[in-house]
Enzyme design. Structure first.
Site, PDB file in Angstrom:
ATOM      1  N   TRP A  36      89.934  38.335  18.266  1.00 10.53           N
ATOM      2  CA  TRP A  36      89.774  37.017  18.970  1.00 10.53           C
ATOM      3  C   TRP A  36      89.488  36.982  20.214  1.00 10.53           C
ATOM      4  CZ3 TRP A  36      94.599  34.005  20.856  1.00 10.53           C
ATOM      5  CH2 TRP A  36      94.267  32.629  21.119  1.00 10.53           C
ATOM      6  N   ALA A  86      98.558  34.860  12.868  1.00 11.84           N
ATOM      7  CA  ALA A  86      97.943  33.263  12.796  1.00 11.84           C
ATOM      8  C   ALA A  86      97.419  32.783  11.523  1.00 11.84           C
ATOM      9  CB  ALA A  86      96.776  33.260  13.876  1.00 11.84           C
ATOM     10  N   LYS A 108      97.337  27.301  11.546  1.00  8.94           N
ATOM     11  CA  LYS A 108      96.594  27.146  10.466  1.00  8.94           C
ATOM     12  C   LYS A 108      97.261  27.150   9.107  1.00  8.94           C
ATOM     13  CE  LYS A 108      94.119  29.134  13.628  1.00  8.94           C
ATOM     14  NZ  LYS A 108      93.083  28.871  14.648  1.00  8.94           N
TER      15      LYS A 108
HETATM   16  C1  LMR Z   1      89.495  30.493  16.290  1.00  5.87           C
HETATM   17  O1  LMR Z   1      89.478  31.826  16.048  1.00  5.87           O
HETATM   18  O2  LMR Z   1      88.566  29.994  15.617  1.00  5.87           O
HETATM   19  C2  LMR Z   1      90.744  29.513  16.453  1.00  5.87           C
HETATM   20  O3  LMR Z   1      91.876  30.750  16.508  1.00  5.87           O
HETATM   21  C3  LMR Z   1      90.501  28.872  17.481  1.00  5.87           C
HETATM   22  C4  LMR Z   1      90.815  29.400  18.789  1.00  5.87           C
HETATM   23  O4  LMR Z   1      91.727  28.924  19.586  1.00  5.87           O
HETATM   24  O5  LMR Z   1      89.969  29.979  19.220  1.00  5.87           O
END
Ligand code: LMR
Length: 392
Positions: free
Chosen positions: A125, A208, A241
């Site tokens: 991420w 998450a 989520k």
């Molecule tokens: C994502 O990875 O799309 C989500 O976790 C939204 C974000 O905050 O980036």
């Protein structure tokens, strides 16, 4: 004052979200931000959330401040979900969503070990990197996916992690690795924890997507193993989520340590500096759902149905790409889990898919499988095949 500033952008995911909204084409397809969507494109509120909110509306008599760490019933309910039962040596602080849970845990690391290196999977991420950088912490990538083969590069992961030092922090994804969907098998999970134990490093487990690979309890399996074998563990929980509470900003930072009391006092100060009191509404909804047998059953059933749909989307896309490309490269999609997969595409191809075909995915080739429906799959597969064959 502000003539000195130059404009900044947020990360690739949020920039893409805005670009999708601004695109006037009716047939555009969103494979971008990590939000669950039904095949009709909506993100409904979980039935259990509606019911818990109704109950709260009827029974809640005050909106007075709770406390800097949030409601202790929320800590306990989520701790029971994650660990089976709330551990003794646990510090907990409610936060403003999962982002702020990761941030507070990194900020805590900075207080305790300013010279720690934060080890971050090469594919992750993007906010993991941004948060470490924003806090002035030094960060180091470790291998995850073999991009060409689209599979987890087990040897490279262990080779890289063998370099972690005592007091370093290693970011792990509890399940449904974002952006690759490639989770370690139990052997690799144990091997990674072994390296951390041997070297004295601390995992920061980002949770998450509990409930998107398997049941939420099963998806917490790696967290439970870490809690059982390591002296110190950091966990960032997000309710966005798993409970569909995206905009309510439900998060929790947990620390397992023999120094839990002192750690908790630092978490309280970090919250005070950032926002004083964490949001309470979503946290209370989660607590109600976890503590009520009927609501919990309804929630897990809905999560189960989301999982089933995502699995079908994976099979559908793998099959369509196999037919288009006469190759089994994408069969791996069906072994992977959760919302995301990382396709072997460069930025030029991703831009071509967006500009020419109206198909939006994150610039590194991440797709959200929730957007691959019966209706959109043929278009997605044929556009992907076009760029893969080098014609795009
Ligand atoms: C994502 O990875 O799309 C989500 O976790 C939204 C974000 O905050 O980036």
């Amino acid at each position: 004052m502000f003539e000195t500033l130059t404009a900044r952008t947020t990360d690739s995911i949020l920039t893409l979200m805005q670009a999708f909204r601004d695109d006037p084409r009716d047939d555009k397809i969103d494979l971008g931000v990590g939000i669950w969507r039904e095949p009709d494109g909506t993100t409904p509120v979980f039935k259990a959330v509606k019911a818990a909110e109704q109950h709260l509306w009827r029974t809640q008599e005050t909106k007075a401040y709770v406390g800097m760490l949030g409601d202790s019933a929320f800590h306990t309910a989520v701790a029971q979900l994650l660990f089976g039962q709330a551990p003794q040596r646990m510090a907990a602080a409610a936060t403003v969503g999962g982002t702020s849970a990761v941030r507070q845990l990194l900020a805590l690391t900075r207080v305790a070990r300013p010279d720690a290196t934060i080890w971050i999977p090469r594919q992750t991420w993007p906010n993991h990197w941004a948060l470490a950088q924003d806090l002035g912490l030094s960060a180091q990538p470790y291998a995850w996916l073999d991009r060409a083969a689209c599979v987890l590069d087990r040897d490279a992961v262990l080779r890289d992690l063998s370099g972690v030092q005592a007091g370093d922090v290693v970011i792990l994804h509890a399940c449904c690795h974002n952006p690759t969907g490639a989770d370690p098998d139990p052997d690799l999970q144990a091997a990674i924890l072994n390296v951390l134990q041997r070297n004295g490093a601390v995992p920061l487990i980002d949770a998450a997507y509990l409930g998107f690979a398997d049941t939420p309890e099963a998806d917490a399996g790696w967290i439970r193993q870490a809690a059982a074998c390591l002296p110190e563990v950091l966990i960032a929980f997000s309710g966005s989520k798993s409970f569909g509470l995206y905009r309510e900003r439900v998060g929790l930072a947990f620390v397992l340590s023999d120094h839990a009391g002192v750690v908790q006092s630092h978490l309280a100060v970090l919250n005070r500096m950032d926002f004083t009191f964490p949001p309470d509404h979503g946290a209370r909804v989660v607590t109600e759902i976890l503590n009520d047998a009927d609501l919990r059953r309804s929630w897990t059933e809905e999560l189960g149905s989301i999982r089933g749909t995502l699995r079908t989307s994976r099979q559908r896309l793998a099959q369509a790409l196999r037919a288009e490309l006469q190759s089994d490269l994408f069969d791996v999609l069906t072994d992977q889990v959760g919302m995301f997969a990382l396709l072997p595409l460069d930025e030029t191809r991703v831009a071509h898919l967006r500009e020419v075909h109206g198909i939006y995915m994150v610039g590194d080739g991440r797709i959200n499988l929730a957007g691959v429906t019966e209706e959109t799959c043929p278009r997605i597969a044929s556009a992907l095949a076009e760029v893969m064959r080098g014609r795009g």
